[in-house]
Structures are given as C-alpha cells and as structure tokens.
Design a protein around this motif. Structure first.
Motif, PDB file in Angstrom:
ATOM      1  N   LEU A   1     -13.570  77.388  42.589  1.00 19.24           N
ATOM      2  CA  LEU A   1     -12.110  77.292  42.486  1.00 19.24           C
ATOM      3  C   LEU A   1     -11.502  78.542  43.115  1.00 19.24           C
ATOM      4  O   LEU A   1     -11.941  79.661  42.817  1.00 19.24           O
ATOM      5  CB  LEU A   1     -11.731  77.221  41.001  1.00 19.24           C
ATOM      6  N   LEU A   2     -10.504  78.362  43.962  1.00 18.02           N
ATOM      7  CA  LEU A   2      -9.752  79.522  44.449  1.00 18.02           C
ATOM      8  C   LEU A   2      -8.765  79.905  43.354  1.00 18.02           C
ATOM      9  O   LEU A   2      -7.919  79.095  42.958  1.00 18.02           O
ATOM     10  CB  LEU A   2      -9.005  79.173  45.750  1.00 18.02           C
ATOM     11  N   VAL A   3      -8.909  81.105  42.813  1.00 12.40           N
ATOM     12  CA  VAL A   3      -8.074  81.533  41.675  1.00 12.40           C
ATOM     13  C   VAL A   3      -6.802  82.210  42.172  1.00 12.40           C
ATOM     14  O   VAL A   3      -5.703  81.811  41.831  1.00 12.40           O
ATOM     15  CB  VAL A   3      -8.861  82.482  40.739  1.00 12.40           C
ATOM     16  N   ASP A   4      -6.980  83.271  42.954  1.00 10.90           N
ATOM     17  CA  ASP A   4      -5.777  83.940  43.468  1.00 10.90           C
ATOM     18  C   ASP A   4      -6.057  84.670  44.771  1.00 10.90           C
ATOM     19  O   ASP A   4      -7.202  84.808  45.209  1.00 10.90           O
ATOM     20  CB  ASP A   4      -5.122  84.856  42.423  1.00 10.90           C
ATOM     21  N   ILE A   5      -4.946  85.127  45.351  1.00 13.74           N
ATOM     22  CA  ILE A   5      -4.978  85.779  46.660  1.00 13.74           C
ATOM     23  C   ILE A   5      -4.460  87.196  46.437  1.00 13.74           C
ATOM     24  O   ILE A   5      -3.399  87.368  45.825  1.00 13.74           O
ATOM     25  CB  ILE A   5      -4.063  85.016  47.651  1.00 13.74           C
ATOM     26  N   HIS A   6      -5.198  88.188  46.920  1.00 16.79           N
ATOM     27  CA  HIS A   6      -4.816  89.586  46.709  1.00 16.79           C
ATOM     28  C   HIS A   6      -4.295  90.168  48.028  1.00 16.79           C
ATOM     29  O   HIS A   6      -5.057  90.289  48.993  1.00 16.79           O
ATOM     30  CB  HIS A   6      -6.018  90.406  46.232  1.00 16.79           C
ATOM     31  N   LEU A   7      -3.010  90.526  48.030  1.00 16.07           N
ATOM     32  CA  LEU A   7      -2.432  91.150  49.225  1.00 16.07           C
ATOM     33  C   LEU A   7      -2.585  92.665  49.087  1.00 16.07           C
ATOM     34  O   LEU A   7      -2.345  93.210  48.001  1.00 16.07           O
ATOM     35  CB  LEU A   7      -0.949  90.791  49.349  1.00 16.07           C
TER      36      LEU A   7
END
Ligand SMILES: Cc1cc2nc3c(=O)[nH]c(=O)nc-3n(C[C@H](O)[C@H](O)[C@H](O)COP(=O)(O)OP(=O)(O)OC[C@H]3O[C@@H](n4cnc5c(N)ncnc54)[C@H](O)[C@@H]3O)c2cc1C
Ligand code: SF4
Length: 335
Positions: A208-214
């Motif tokens: 599962l893709l949980v989140d994206i960190h910029l």
C-alpha cells in the motif's frame, strides 16, 4: 456501453486491515482510490481484479502534515483538488499544486488522488482501447497478446508513464512510504519506476502506498511544463520538471551559482527520464541563458519518444528542447 466485470468490494478503515485484506486476496486483489484510472481499465478488461479494496476510508491516508521547513507528508488518498487548493502546498511547494492543476478536469481531480496518480498505469494508443478493438489487432504484449505493435521486434513494452506528478516528484527528490503485512519501507521516487511498460513500478502488488514525503525547502525551486493537445483535459505527451538549488552570490559582483540541479522528462517512455547531462550543464555555473540553452539541448538529445501517444514523435522530440527552455526560464523569472 462498457460494463464493469463482477468483483468483491472491500472498504477497510485502517492501514493494518487494508494490507491484511490484500495479502489474503493474492494476485486477484487490487487497491482502488478515486478509481479514475482503475475503473476505466476494468471496463476495458485491461485489469480484472476479483477483489477491489478501497483506500478512501482510511483516515491516515487523508492527512497532510508538516511545512516547508520540515518537509511535508501527503497521504496517498488526498485528492488532487485538495492538493491544488491546499494553502501550505501552494505557498511552499507551488510546483506540486501547479502540476496537479494540469491533471485532467475539475471533476476528475475531485475523485482522483495523489497516490493513484503516482501509480497510474502506463498508456499506449494500442492499449487504451476497448476489449473488441484490442481483440481486433490480436491484443499486444502488455495484455493478452504476444507482440508489441509499436516496436514489433521488441520483447519489451514501451507504454508511456503519463502522470504529471511523477516527473516532479523525481526532480524534487520526494520519497514514498509503502506498507504491507511484512512491514514498512521508504523508497526514493527516483528509484520507484521501472523502464518497462508492463512491470512499471518497483512495488509489489500487496504494498500500500501510505504517503508521499516532500523534502524541506533549502534554497531549491522547481517548475513543470506540460505538452498536450487540449489544455483543459489531456494527458501529458511530454512533461518537463526542472529543479535547481542556488548558492547565493558572494556580494562582490559574483552571480548566484547552481549548487544542484535535476531535469526529468515524463510522457516519453515507460519511466521518467532523468537528463544528467542537463544537470551537468548547470551545476557550478550561473543560471543564465547560455547554460539554459545547453541544458535544453541535452534534453533534446536524450529524449526518444515513440509513436504510441498523441502527436508525431519527431515533433514531440523537438518540443523537448522548447519545454526545457520554458521550465528553466521560469525559474530565473522568479527572482
Ligand atoms: C479522461 C481522463 C483524463 C486524465 N488526464 C490525466 C492527466 O492529464 N494527467 C495525469 O497525470 N493523469 C490523468 N488521468 C489519470 C487519473 O485520473 C489521475 O492520474 C488520477 O490521479 C488517478 O487517481 P485515482 O485515485 O483515481 O487512481 P485509481 O484509479 O484509484 O488507482 C490508480 C492505480 O493506483 C493504485 N492505487 C491507488 N491508490 C493506491 C494506494 N494507496 N496504494 C497502492 N495502490 C494504489 C490502483 O490499484 C491503481 O492501479 C486522467 C484520467 C482520465 C479518465
Ligand atoms: S508499447 Fe507495445 S506492448 Fe506496450 S502497450 Fe503499446 S503496443 Fe502494447
């Protein structure tokens, strides 16, 4: 009318539950977020999961936390509209809001999510057709067939990475958090995409893709230029993402120098293409017209679009130079 095939629909409320369900579904399970890519694909019988697991009711996947100083985390199920309208993203990461604004139409952006966009299926004129059309050409390598109609001698599928946010994420150095029943891992956007139109992600189907960190803002700026036929609607057939980090001038006449740079092309092959030669033309020098011309030439040389999307491929290659110029000139014009 194209109808969806039959499938079981599951709606987990927690990450642990979501990954448990997909692990138990085996190869027949697939996550869905807004469904703007998956459901049309299912109607065309390109993807036919028996169990579809919605990720829209997991609260953690809707969060946006942090700021430009620390870096921002964006949950995978945040909609594109929320990205476009979010004050902090507009203030600190305008390139993300801008690229998201170019995606499709307002209605699709209300449904479509950032996660779905980053995991979008690759596209090709011979593949994005209904079942009967594809059957008429005896299908192709990507699904149900054994030949690639774009490059008949090739054992590889050349379907095109067509997300607007992907080249931007690679250019700015974003990271993705993935979860499964085996645990979590972080992966750089730059290492996440395979140059293969069928096996186009370095992600297992049960992850599962949980989140994206910029990344935090430490003197970098970025821009995105998109080529498409209709400005109000279409997928990119070329996307240019430019990133530079500047070192201020020394105050005695020396202009600011480029400390770090990345130029990434989307919409021209199965994976985003990083043009290292363009970065080399910029790093350690002032960001002036001569360097920008040199970088644009490097992008032109590197771009090898194929004849499987809108527009003639030679013209798309020519446009790489032009769109790279625009992307880099936009970065100077902000001073
Ligand atoms: C007419 C039209 C025009 C479009 N124009 C553009 C465009 O200009 N630019 C562009 O970039 N896109 C475009 N799109 C594609 C699409 O609408 C967007 O990319 C959208 O962001 C996809 O998000 P979604 O939530 O609907 O994805 P979904 O369809 O729900 O999912 C897409 C894929 O991601 C997987 N997935 C989703 N969330 C997760 C998760 N959290 N973890 C693991 N897997 C997950 C799904 O299994 C599926 O494989 C267009 C689509 C249409 C129909
Ligand atoms: S590039 Fe070739 S194999 Fe891939 S979708 Fe197009 S025709 Fe099919």
């Amino acid at each position: 009318m194209m109808r969806l095939p039959k499938f079981d629909y599951r709606v987990p409320r927690e990450i642990a539950e979501a990954v448990r369900i997909i692990a138990g579904s085996g190869p027949e399970g697939q996550f869905v977020a807004g469904g703007t890519d998956l459901y049309p694909n299912m109607k065309r019988r390109q993807q036919t999961p028996r169990t579809v697991i919605s990720v829209m009711r997991v609260p953690e996947l809707h969060q946006i936390t942090g700021d430009g100083q620390k870096g921002i985390r964006i949950g995978a199920s945040v909609t594109l509209t929320d990205i476009v309208e979010h004050p902090l993203i507009n203030r600190d990461y305008p390139v993300i809001a801008h690229a998201a604004r170019t995606i499709s139409t307002p209605i699709l952006r209300n449904m479509g999510t950032i996660g779905g966009n980053l995991l979008l299926d690759t596209r090709c004129n011979y593949y994005d057709q209904n079942y009967e059309w594809r059957k008429g050409i005896n299908f192709c390598l990507k699904k149900d067939g054994d030949v690639c109609w774009v490059a008949p001698g090739s054992s590889k599928c050349w379907a095109v990475q067509s997300s607007d946010l992907v080249p931007v994420m690679v250019a700015i150095g974003a990271k993705f958090r993935l979860a499964s029943t085996l645990g979590e891992r972080m992966i750089d956007a730059a290492g996440f995409y395979n140059d293969d139109g069928i096996d186009y992600l370095k992600k297992r189907p049960d992850e599962l893709l949980v989140d994206i960190h910029l990344p935090p803002l430490n003197g970098w700026r970025a821009s995105y230029q998109k080529l498409r036929r209709r400005g109000a609607f279409d997928f990119p057939v070329l996307g240019v993402a430019a990133f530079v980090q500047l070192e201020p001038g020394n105050g005695s006449g020396q202009a600011a120098q480029v400390k770090n740079a990345r130029l990434v092309l989307g919409g021209i092959g199965p994976a985003p293409v990083e043009v290292k030669e363009a970065a080399e033309a910029l790093i350690g020098k002032p960001l002036d017209d001569d360097r920008i011309q040199e970088a644009a030439e490097a992008a032109y040389v590197k771009a090898r679009p194929l004849d499987n999307t809108d527009f003639v491929m030679n013209w798309r290659k020519q446009m790489t130079r032009q769109y790279t110029l625009r992307a880099l000139q936009e970065l100077i014009s902000r001073d």
